[in-house]
Design an enzyme around this catalytic site. Structure first.
Site, mmCIF file in Angstrom:
data_model
loop_
_atom_site.group_PDB
_atom_site.id
_atom_site.type_symbol
_atom_site.label_atom_id
_atom_site.label_comp_id
_atom_site.label_asym_id
_atom_site.label_seq_id
_atom_site.Cartn_x
_atom_site.Cartn_y
_atom_site.Cartn_z
ATOM 1 N N GLY A 125 49.655 41.451 30.140
ATOM 2 C CA GLY A 125 48.608 41.320 31.171
ATOM 3 C C GLY A 125 49.156 40.714 32.452
ATOM 4 O O GLY A 125 48.453 39.989 33.166
ATOM 5 N N LEU B 195 49.915 41.779 35.386
ATOM 6 C CA LEU B 195 49.499 42.157 36.744
ATOM 7 C C LEU B 195 48.163 41.520 37.132
ATOM 8 O O LEU B 195 47.618 41.802 38.190
ATOM 9 C CB LEU B 195 49.410 43.686 36.875
ATOM 10 C CG LEU B 195 50.701 44.452 36.551
ATOM 11 C CD1 LEU B 195 50.582 45.909 36.962
ATOM 12 C CD2 LEU B 195 51.921 43.832 37.228
ATOM 13 N N GLY B 196 47.633 40.656 36.271
ATOM 14 C CA GLY B 196 46.361 40.007 36.556
ATOM 15 C C GLY B 196 46.542 38.758 37.404
ATOM 16 O O GLY B 196 47.628 38.483 37.927
ATOM 17 N N ASP C 128 50.185 48.343 26.102
ATOM 18 C CA ASP C 128 48.803 48.123 25.679
ATOM 19 C C ASP C 128 48.879 47.205 24.466
ATOM 20 O O ASP C 128 49.518 47.563 23.461
ATOM 21 C CB ASP C 128 48.176 49.487 25.311
ATOM 22 C CG ASP C 128 46.749 49.338 24.790
ATOM 23 O OD1 ASP C 128 46.303 48.205 24.560
ATOM 24 O OD2 ASP C 128 46.097 50.384 24.608
ATOM 25 N N TYR D 2 32.568 36.758 25.619
ATOM 26 C CA TYR D 2 33.896 36.302 26.035
ATOM 27 C C TYR D 2 34.217 34.932 25.416
ATOM 28 O O TYR D 2 35.293 34.728 24.842
ATOM 29 C CB TYR D 2 33.923 36.225 27.565
ATOM 30 C CG TYR D 2 35.133 35.573 28.175
ATOM 31 C CD1 TYR D 2 36.381 36.190 28.134
ATOM 32 C CD2 TYR D 2 35.032 34.344 28.844
ATOM 33 C CE1 TYR D 2 37.497 35.596 28.724
ATOM 34 C CE2 TYR D 2 36.130 33.752 29.442
ATOM 35 C CZ TYR D 2 37.353 34.378 29.382
ATOM 36 O OH TYR D 2 38.445 33.797 29.972
HETATM 37 P P1 NAD Z 1 42.950 39.229 34.703
HETATM 38 O O1 NAD Z 1 41.730 39.991 34.366
HETATM 39 O O2 NAD Z 1 43.240 38.962 36.134
HETATM 40 O O3 NAD Z 1 44.225 39.952 34.089
HETATM 41 C C1 NAD Z 1 44.237 40.461 32.793
HETATM 42 C C2 NAD Z 1 45.259 41.578 32.725
HETATM 43 O O4 NAD Z 1 45.223 42.119 31.423
HETATM 44 C C3 NAD Z 1 44.987 42.727 33.712
HETATM 45 O O5 NAD Z 1 46.099 42.940 34.541
HETATM 46 C C4 NAD Z 1 44.715 43.927 32.805
HETATM 47 O O6 NAD Z 1 45.225 45.142 33.323
HETATM 48 C C5 NAD Z 1 45.447 43.513 31.536
HETATM 49 N N1 NAD Z 1 44.941 44.198 30.341
HETATM 50 C C6 NAD Z 1 43.670 44.509 30.014
HETATM 51 N N2 NAD Z 1 43.638 45.163 28.849
HETATM 52 C C7 NAD Z 1 44.922 45.247 28.409
HETATM 53 C C8 NAD Z 1 45.541 45.802 27.265
HETATM 54 N N3 NAD Z 1 44.830 46.427 26.328
HETATM 55 N N4 NAD Z 1 46.872 45.685 27.133
HETATM 56 C C9 NAD Z 1 47.602 45.072 28.080
HETATM 57 N N5 NAD Z 1 47.083 44.551 29.209
HETATM 58 C C10 NAD Z 1 45.750 44.632 29.363
HETATM 59 O O7 NAD Z 1 42.914 37.877 33.860
HETATM 60 P P2 NAD Z 1 43.592 36.469 34.226
HETATM 61 O O8 NAD Z 1 42.644 35.766 35.113
HETATM 62 O O9 NAD Z 1 44.982 36.652 34.640
HETATM 63 O O10 NAD Z 1 43.485 35.769 32.794
HETATM 64 C C11 NAD Z 1 44.556 35.750 31.882
HETATM 65 C C12 NAD Z 1 44.133 34.961 30.663
HETATM 66 O O11 NAD Z 1 43.689 33.651 31.050
HETATM 67 C C13 NAD Z 1 42.947 35.570 29.891
HETATM 68 O O12 NAD Z 1 43.109 35.318 28.523
HETATM 69 C C14 NAD Z 1 41.758 34.789 30.414
HETATM 70 O O13 NAD Z 1 40.714 34.764 29.473
HETATM 71 C C15 NAD Z 1 42.370 33.417 30.597
HETATM 72 N N6 NAD Z 1 41.620 32.607 31.566
HETATM 73 C C16 NAD Z 1 41.621 32.914 32.882
HETATM 74 C C17 NAD Z 1 40.913 32.117 33.780
HETATM 75 C C18 NAD Z 1 40.875 32.410 35.256
HETATM 76 O O14 NAD Z 1 40.122 31.748 35.990
HETATM 77 N N7 NAD Z 1 41.674 33.364 35.754
HETATM 78 C C19 NAD Z 1 40.192 31.019 33.296
HETATM 79 C C20 NAD Z 1 40.177 30.766 31.940
HETATM 80 C C21 NAD Z 1 40.919 31.553 31.075
HETATM 81 C C1 AKB Z 2 35.847 33.721 33.876
HETATM 82 O O1 AKB Z 2 35.075 33.344 34.782
HETATM 83 O O2 AKB Z 2 35.578 34.577 33.044
HETATM 84 C C2 AKB Z 2 37.171 33.005 33.756
HETATM 85 C C3 AKB Z 2 37.075 31.858 32.815
HETATM 86 C C4 AKB Z 2 36.545 30.565 33.271
HETATM 87 O O3 AKB Z 2 37.429 31.982 31.677
HETATM 88 N N1 AKB Z 2 37.580 32.598 35.062
#
Ligand code: NAD
Ligand code: AKB
Length: 318
Positions: free
Chosen positions: A13, A15-16, A58, A146
């Site tokens: 993941g 690119l997120g 994936d 979630y």
């Molecule tokens: P994001 O949505 O920006 O990135 C997630 C990435 O996962 C995307 O690039 C997407 O293309 C990829 N993805 C989706 N399905 C996939 C698959 N089947 N195989 C491979 N890749 C796949 O999310 P993020 O903000 O970078 O979050 C990353 C992690 O941190 C997650 O577990 C999220 O729950 C956790 N998190 C994030 C935040 C936040 O504020 N960003 C807060 C709490 C927890």
């Molecule tokens: C979301 O809003 O889903 C995330 C998180 C707090 O897990 N940023």
């Protein structure tokens, strides 16, 4: 020197929102060639793709996970692939599949190849019955799909650690604020979108939560520092919070954020039109107690609201 120095590391993941910043930092620490960024999608010219090795992966594809782990001699995985809260409520089946089955596939590979794994958790593990200043240990009864998947992953991580000795580590991230990549699919997205709107020619933002909505938040610099620190800490330092440490940055209401931005952009106007995401935000705590992380691995955040707003605007304007 880092305990993980020279390790080959896979980031799923990548690119997120988090991956974009994490891959950059890991490549600076371990060398670009040692960090294999991966994602289900390809974004041409994305810094993770331009800056070093990238594989399409994936996380539902177990064979491909094994192939990459074997071919690239992976010793550590940062497993970031997931579906976030807002998108997860729109498509709960997909959320469960990617978040739970995807994580199980990564943990299975970690078990088979003795890999250290980072599996992020979230403040979404807490439900409306948790104290508004959420302690490390409290009943976890989330009301979002979630949040349920995040509790499942913490429990699964502990099971793999206790039963198979897999070195699983995780953090309950607050809402993360960053400028290097766009955000979508989360409830805390307003705290990032507001900056993009403020510096646009419109200088206005319609916020999808009420002005008094207060959530735990953190600047990405602190989140990346916490993530890398946790993965580097000697295993003996970790307690039973290892799969979901609370970490605290700071908390603010949407209105306080808007007022802070206004200090830099006086013409900025924020209006409020709460949608379904208000309900998810209301089910989460206002702040978290991170004393266990402070005690176990010396965690403490650097950024406060004023320094974050300043840094965000500086970088976005650039
Ligand atoms: P994001 O949505 O920006 O990135 C997630 C990435 O996962 C995307 O690039 C997407 O293309 C990829 N993805 C989706 N399905 C996939 C698959 N089947 N195989 C491979 N890749 C796949 O999310 P993020 O903000 O970078 O979050 C990353 C992690 O941190 C997650 O577990 C999220 O729950 C956790 N998190 C994030 C935040 C936040 O504020 N960003 C807060 C709490 C927890
Ligand atoms: C979301 O809003 O889903 C995330 C998180 C707090 O897990 N940023």
């Amino acid at each position: 020197m880092s305990e993980l120095a020279g390790s080959r590391i896979l980031v799923t993941g990548a690119l997120g929102q988090i991956g974009t910043d994490l891959v950059k930092s890991l490549r600076e620490i371990h060398g670009s060639e040692n960090i294999i960024a991966s994602d289900i999608r390809v974004i041409p010219n994305h810094p993770c793709i331009l800056g070093g090795p990238f594989s399409v992966l994936d996380v539902l594809d177990e064979d491909r996970i094994s192939k990459i782990v074997e071919n690239e001699n992976i010793r550590v995985i940062y497993h970031l692939a997931a579906i976030l809260s807002a998108k997860g409520e729109e498509n709960p089946e997909l959320c469960e599949l990617i978040n739970v089955v995807g994580t199980r596939n990564i943990l299975e590979a970690a078990k088979r190849y003795s890999i250290r794994v980072f599996v992020p958790s979230s403040i979404a593990v807490f439900g409306p019955d948790a104290p508004k200043h959420a302690p490390q240990i409290t009943p976890l009864n989330p009301t979002t799909k979630y949040g349920i998947t995040k509790v499942d992953c913490e429990i699964m991580g502990m099971l793999y650690w206790k039963k198979y000795g897999v070195d699983v580590r995780g953090i309950r991230y607050p809402g993360l604020i960053s400028w290097q990549s766009p955000v979508s699919g989360g409830t805390t997205d307003y705290a990032v979108e507001i900056f993009h709107s403020a510096i646009s020619s419109f200088q206005s933002y319609e916020c999808f939560v009420r002005p008094d909505t207060k959530l735990p938040m953190m600047y990405m610099d602190d989140a990346i520092r916490a993530t890398i620190a946790l993965m580097d800490v000697p295993i003996e330092s970790l307690s039973d919070a290892r799969c979901g440490y609370n970490i605290s940055g700071f908390s603010f209401t949407a209105e306080e954020l808007s007022s802070e931005i206004k200090k830099h952009i006086p013409n900025f106007i924020c209006t409020y039109k709460p949608d379904i995401r208000q309900r998810y935000a209301d089910s989460w705590p206002n702040s978290v107690d991170d004393s266990v992380a402070r005690n176990d691995w010396n965690w403490s955040a650097n950024f406060k609201l004023a320094t974050l707003v300043n840094d965000m605007l500086l970088n976005l304007k650039r």
